[in-house]
Design an enzyme around this catalytic site. Structure first.
Site, PDB file in Angstrom:
ATOM      1  CB  SER A 277      -1.165   0.362   0.828  1.00 55.27           C
ATOM      2  OG  SER A 277      -0.090  -0.277   2.419  1.00 55.27           O
ATOM      3  CG  HIS A 307      -0.927  -5.499   2.033  1.00 52.27           C
ATOM      4  ND1 HIS A 307      -0.111  -5.189   3.057  1.00 52.27           N
ATOM      5  CD2 HIS A 307      -0.910  -4.404   1.657  1.00 52.27           C
ATOM      6  CE1 HIS A 307       0.503  -3.966   3.453  1.00 52.27           C
ATOM      7  NE2 HIS A 307      -0.545  -2.682   2.099  1.00 52.27           N
ATOM      8  CG  HIS A 353       6.128  -8.963   7.774  1.00 51.83           C
ATOM      9  ND1 HIS A 353       6.894  -8.412   7.090  1.00 51.83           N
ATOM     10  CD2 HIS A 353       4.829  -8.777   8.081  1.00 51.83           C
ATOM     11  CE1 HIS A 353       6.260  -6.975   7.007  1.00 51.83           C
ATOM     12  NE2 HIS A 353       5.592  -7.434   7.461  1.00 51.83           N
ATOM     13  NE  ARG A 362       2.662  -3.941  12.605  1.00 51.31           N
ATOM     14  CZ  ARG A 362       2.395  -4.399  10.486  1.00 51.31           C
ATOM     15  NH1 ARG A 362       2.032  -3.076  10.062  1.00 51.31           N
ATOM     16  NH2 ARG A 362       2.725  -5.279  10.296  1.00 51.31           N
ATOM     17  CG  ASP A 408      -3.045  -8.485   9.259  1.00 48.06           C
ATOM     18  OD1 ASP A 408      -3.425  -7.281   9.192  1.00 48.06           O
ATOM     19  OD2 ASP A 408      -2.509  -8.291   7.968  1.00 48.06           O
TER      20      ASP A 408
HETATM   21  N1  NMX Z   1       1.087 -20.331   5.338  1.00 45.43           N
HETATM   22  C1  NMX Z   1       1.233 -20.488   4.192  1.00 45.43           C
HETATM   23  N2  NMX Z   1       2.882 -20.699   3.425  1.00 45.43           N
HETATM   24  C2  NMX Z   1       2.896 -20.066   3.427  1.00 45.43           C
HETATM   25  C3  NMX Z   1       3.333 -18.665   4.468  1.00 45.43           C
HETATM   26  C4  NMX Z   1       1.788 -18.862   5.403  1.00 45.43           C
HETATM   27  N3  NMX Z   1       1.944 -17.837   6.327  1.00 45.43           N
HETATM   28  N4  NMX Z   1       4.295 -17.572   4.616  1.00 45.43           N
HETATM   29  C5  NMX Z   1       4.345 -18.039   3.882  1.00 45.43           C
HETATM   30  N5  NMX Z   1       4.237 -19.157   2.998  1.00 45.43           N
HETATM   31  C6  NMX Z   1       5.252 -19.395   1.877  1.00 45.43           C
HETATM   32  C7  NMX Z   1       5.284 -18.291   0.702  1.00 45.43           C
HETATM   33  O1  NMX Z   1       3.515 -18.584   0.234  1.00 45.43           O
HETATM   34  C8  NMX Z   1       6.529 -18.755  -0.300  1.00 45.43           C
HETATM   35  O2  NMX Z   1       5.993 -20.395  -1.152  1.00 45.43           O
HETATM   36  P1  NMX Z   1       6.041 -21.338  -2.767  1.00 45.43           P
HETATM   37  O3  NMX Z   1       7.334 -21.120  -2.600  1.00 45.43           O
HETATM   38  O4  NMX Z   1       5.501 -21.973  -2.507  1.00 45.43           O
HETATM   39  O5  NMX Z   1       5.350 -19.863  -3.112  1.00 45.43           O
HETATM   40  C9  NMX Z   1       7.415 -19.444   0.622  1.00 45.43           C
HETATM   41  O6  NMX Z   1       6.258 -19.667   2.350  1.00 45.43           O
HETATM   42  C10 NMX Z   1       8.123 -18.237   1.221  1.00 45.43           C
HETATM   43  O7  NMX Z   1       7.429 -17.364   1.091  1.00 45.43           O
HETATM   44  P2  NMX Z   1       8.228 -16.436   2.401  1.00 45.43           P
HETATM   45  O8  NMX Z   1       9.316 -15.575   1.153  1.00 45.43           O
HETATM   46  O9  NMX Z   1       8.538 -16.375   4.109  1.00 45.43           O
HETATM   47  O10 NMX Z   1       7.403 -14.732   2.698  1.00 45.43           O
HETATM   48  P3  NMX Z   1       6.939 -14.079   1.981  1.00 45.43           P
HETATM   49  O11 NMX Z   1       8.110 -13.309   1.674  1.00 45.43           O
HETATM   50  O12 NMX Z   1       7.038 -14.315   0.212  1.00 45.43           O
HETATM   51  O13 NMX Z   1       4.999 -13.805   1.701  1.00 45.43           O
HETATM   52  C11 NMX Z   1       3.409 -12.934   2.959  1.00 45.43           C
HETATM   53  C12 NMX Z   1       5.164 -12.666   2.790  1.00 45.43           C
HETATM   54  C13 NMX Z   1       2.995 -12.129   4.448  1.00 45.43           C
HETATM   55  C14 NMX Z   1       3.227 -12.282   1.945  1.00 45.43           C
HETATM   56  C15 NMX Z   1       3.014 -14.596   3.614  1.00 45.43           C
HETATM   57  O14 NMX Z   1       4.524 -14.742   4.624  1.00 45.43           O
HETATM   58  C16 NMX Z   1       1.959 -15.047   3.450  1.00 45.43           C
HETATM   59  O15 NMX Z   1       1.195 -14.696   2.869  1.00 45.43           O
HETATM   60  N6  NMX Z   1       1.324 -14.810   4.928  1.00 45.43           N
HETATM   61  C17 NMX Z   1      -0.116 -14.986   5.125  1.00 45.43           C
HETATM   62  C18 NMX Z   1      -1.017 -13.566   4.737  1.00 45.43           C
HETATM   63  C19 NMX Z   1      -0.551 -12.601   5.957  1.00 45.43           C
HETATM   64  O16 NMX Z   1      -1.100 -13.114   7.374  1.00 45.43           O
HETATM   65  N7  NMX Z   1      -0.386 -11.243   5.174  1.00 45.43           N
HETATM   66  C20 NMX Z   1      -0.180 -10.593   5.975  1.00 45.43           C
HETATM   67  C21 NMX Z   1       1.064  -9.385   6.526  1.00 45.43           C
HETATM   68  C22 NMX Z   1       0.771  -8.648   6.606  1.00 45.43           C
HETATM   69  N8  NMX Z   1       0.627  -7.080   6.098  1.00 45.43           N
HETATM   70  O17 NMX Z   1      -0.628  -6.866   6.391  1.00 45.43           O
HETATM   71  O18 NMX Z   1       0.022  -6.855   5.009  1.00 45.43           O
HETATM   72  C1  MLT Z   2       2.329  -3.884   6.474  1.00 42.28           C
HETATM   73  O1  MLT Z   2       1.661  -2.857   7.780  1.00 42.28           O
HETATM   74  O2  MLT Z   2       2.419  -2.531   5.113  1.00 42.28           O
HETATM   75  C2  MLT Z   2       2.858  -4.588   6.499  1.00 42.28           C
HETATM   76  O3  MLT Z   2       3.174  -5.989   7.417  1.00 42.28           O
HETATM   77  C3  MLT Z   2       3.091  -5.989   5.026  1.00 42.28           C
HETATM   78  C4  MLT Z   2       4.590  -4.873   4.942  1.00 42.28           C
HETATM   79  O4  MLT Z   2       5.325  -3.958   5.949  1.00 42.28           O
HETATM   80  O5  MLT Z   2       4.922  -5.418   3.765  1.00 42.28           O
END
Ligand code: NMX
Ligand code: MLT
Length: 473
Positions: A277, A307, A353, A362, A408
């Site tokens: 964002s 996100h 994350h 947080r 979250d």
């Molecule tokens: N559950 C399942 N798989 C996960 C998760 C999770 N919570 N977190 C990471 N992975 C997987 C990810 O999908 C990736 O798989 P692949 O290689 O098959 O594509 C692998 O682990 C490596 O990912 P990372 O490098 O650890 O994480 P990345 O930086 O790519 O993604 C998120 C970060 C936040 C997108 C990821 O952790 C996620 O999808 N979390 C769940 C959604 C979430 O809670 N998002 C909110 C973030 C905070 N916000 O408010 O923005």
């Molecule tokens: C945020 O607050 O924007 C989330 O934790 C995602 C991020 O920092 O990448």
């Protein structure tokens, strides 16, 4: 980084040297108290030339200093670890979490003015801190509350634009449409059409930003009341601050819910510049799109499930656990449910994350709020069990870089406890809060004259040829 004049900084440094740990000292000097007499606009006006000089010096003296190496992995991996943005309002440390102008969340809770003694920080105080790098006095925060209330007027056509959408439209779609309709009043757009000089861009950006921040709670509350409360609105209460008034307009008059909203708006406001964002808002604004256009774009990024929408997904997922297994689920059952989610190809929402490598502070401050105000709530207890169960499972997957909970994972159960049970609405709350960080930085983008953002992209052919030439196997 925070700001301080040279002479003041010398005296602060002397006092800082007397403090015990060097780290504490460094943090201590990063923020100073606002001078009581000045208002926000005057403080900014004074700070801008100083910061413009600082940027000029950085460019001329250190412009060619290397910050790291760009690898193919970075290009293919969502630019993780690639330093490429200037973002003044906050900085994220992977181990320690966010610092707003040098202050951690517990430090903000201690130093920023509150509505009641020892209470949660007022988001207006955080806005002041993000914009100036200084901790405001209670009087300054109260004046800013009044100013935001005075700016909080929303033309009828904004509500009509929302009403044109079906009531079933996602709350984020309705909210972002309302923000686009607010854009009609952009002062930056009008000034640009009249040929405003570049050195003055920050002034209408400031006006738009403060107006936008002030008006968002009204638009957000309208969306909530329209979808879930038969369109019956709750009027603004002129005696309340920004966070409390927002809760009030949604329909919640419990003083503890008001405290929760102050905390919620404060902690969701900013997370350095690379998150989807903030980065989107900054990118769009770099084309000199006004704050409304830029923030509407940012909201559309926030609406994605990886996100901001994750806060909706978390509560829906927790409720699906309860529906299937009941509230008194054992840790073993919970572990099976987590595996079931993963095996069906879904992520566990609220965990992981892009930058953080430890539990999100947080999350921790929301947990502390729950321990104080709702320790026996069954859903809070379930969230606590998840804290024990999920990280080892994600670690076992072998690919997740951060198995710990993010912001979250906790917000939904708090809101749900106080009666805000509609999970699909949660990302709108995140959006209202995020305006404070994004708009603060947008004002500085214009004040510092930051350029159009335009990184280089390449094709797979280009990468393959480059790697061949570089002799990589
Ligand atoms: N559950 C399942 N798989 C996960 C998760 C999770 N919570 N977190 C990471 N992975 C997987 C990810 O999908 C990736 O798989 P692949 O290689 O098959 O594509 C692998 O682990 C490596 O990912 P990372 O490098 O650890 O994480 P990345 O930086 O790519 O993604 C998120 C970060 C936040 C997108 C990821 O952790 C996620 O999808 N979390 C769940 C959604 C979430 O809670 N998002 C909110 C973030 C905070 N916000 O408010 O923005
Ligand atoms: C945020 O607050 O924007 C989330 O934790 C995602 C991020 O920092 O990448």
């Amino acid at each position: 980084m925070a700001f301080f004049t040279r002479s003041l900084s010398r005296s602060i440094c002397r006092r800082a040297q007397q403090k015990s740990s060097p780290l504490t000292s460094l943090r201590w000097i990063q923020t100073q108290t606002s001078s009581e007499t000045e208002d926000l606009h005057s403080q900014l006006k004074e700070l801008i030339p100083e910061q413009q000089d600082r940027l000029k010096k950085l460019k001329s003296e250190h412009g060619k200093v290397q910050l790291g190496t760009i690898t193919v992995d970075m290009v293919l991996g969502g630019m993780r670890g690639m330093t490429g943005l200037l973002w003044e309002t906050s900085l994220l440390d992977p181990e320690e979490g966010i610092r707003f102008r040098g202050l951690s969340i517990p430090e903000c809770q201690k130093l920023l003015p509150a509505a009641r003694p020892g209470g949660e920080p007022l988001p207006e105080g955080l806005l002041w801190l993000l914009l100036t790098g200084k901790v405001p006095s209670k009087g300054q925060v109260d004046a800013l509350s009044n100013e935001l209330r005075a700016r909080a007027t929303v033309p009828d056509y904004v509500y009509k634009a929302i009403d044109a959408l079906p009531i079933t439209a996602h709350p984020m779609t309705q909210f972002a449409s309302g923000v686009m309709a607010l854009q009609v009043q952009s002062e930056f757009q009008q000034a640009y059409e009249k040929g405003i000089a570049k050195s003055k861009y920050w002034e209408p950006t400031y006006e738009d930003s403060l107006n936008l921040i002030a008006r968002l709670p009204l638009v957000a509350a309208y969306v909530y009341r329209r979808i879930y409360k038969g369109g019956q609105s709750v009027p603004v209460d002129d005696s309340l601050d920004y966070g409390a008034n927002f809760a009030q307009m949604l329909g919640f008059d419990d003083p503890v819910m008001h405290e929760l909203m102050r905390l919620y708006v404060t902690i969701h406001s900013d997370h350095e510049g690379g998150n989807v964002s903030a980065h989107t808002g900054h990118l769009v604004a770099s084309a000199l799109s006004d704050p409304y256009l830029s923030f509407a774009a940012a909201l559309n990024g926030l609406a994605g499930p990886l996100h901001g929408l994750a806060n909706q997904e978390v509560l829906l997922w927790i409720k699906s656990v309860v529906d299937e297994c009941g509230e008194n689920i054992t840790k073993e059952q919970l572990k099976d449910y987590v595996w079931k989610t993963l095996n069906s190809g879904k992520v566990v929402p609220g965990f992981g994350h892009g930058v953080l490598r430890k539990t999100d502070p947080r999350y921790t401050c929301q947990r502390e709020f729950a321990l104080k105000h709702l320790p026996n709530d069954p859903l809070f207890q379930l969230v606590s069990k998840l804290y024990e169960v999920v990280p080892p499972v994600l670690t076992q997957l072998g690919k997740v870089k951060n198995p710990w909970p993010n912001v979250d994972a906790h917000s939904g159960v708090l809101l749900n406890y106080f009666g805000l049970t509609e999970a699909r609405y949660y990302t709108v709350l995140f959006g209202v809060s995020r305006s404070i960080g994004i708009c603060s930085q947008l004002i500085w983008d214009r004040a510092l004259g930051l350029p159009l953002e335009r990184p280089k992209s390449v094709t797979m052919d280009w990468l393959e040829n480059h790697c061949k030439k570089a002799g990589s196997s």
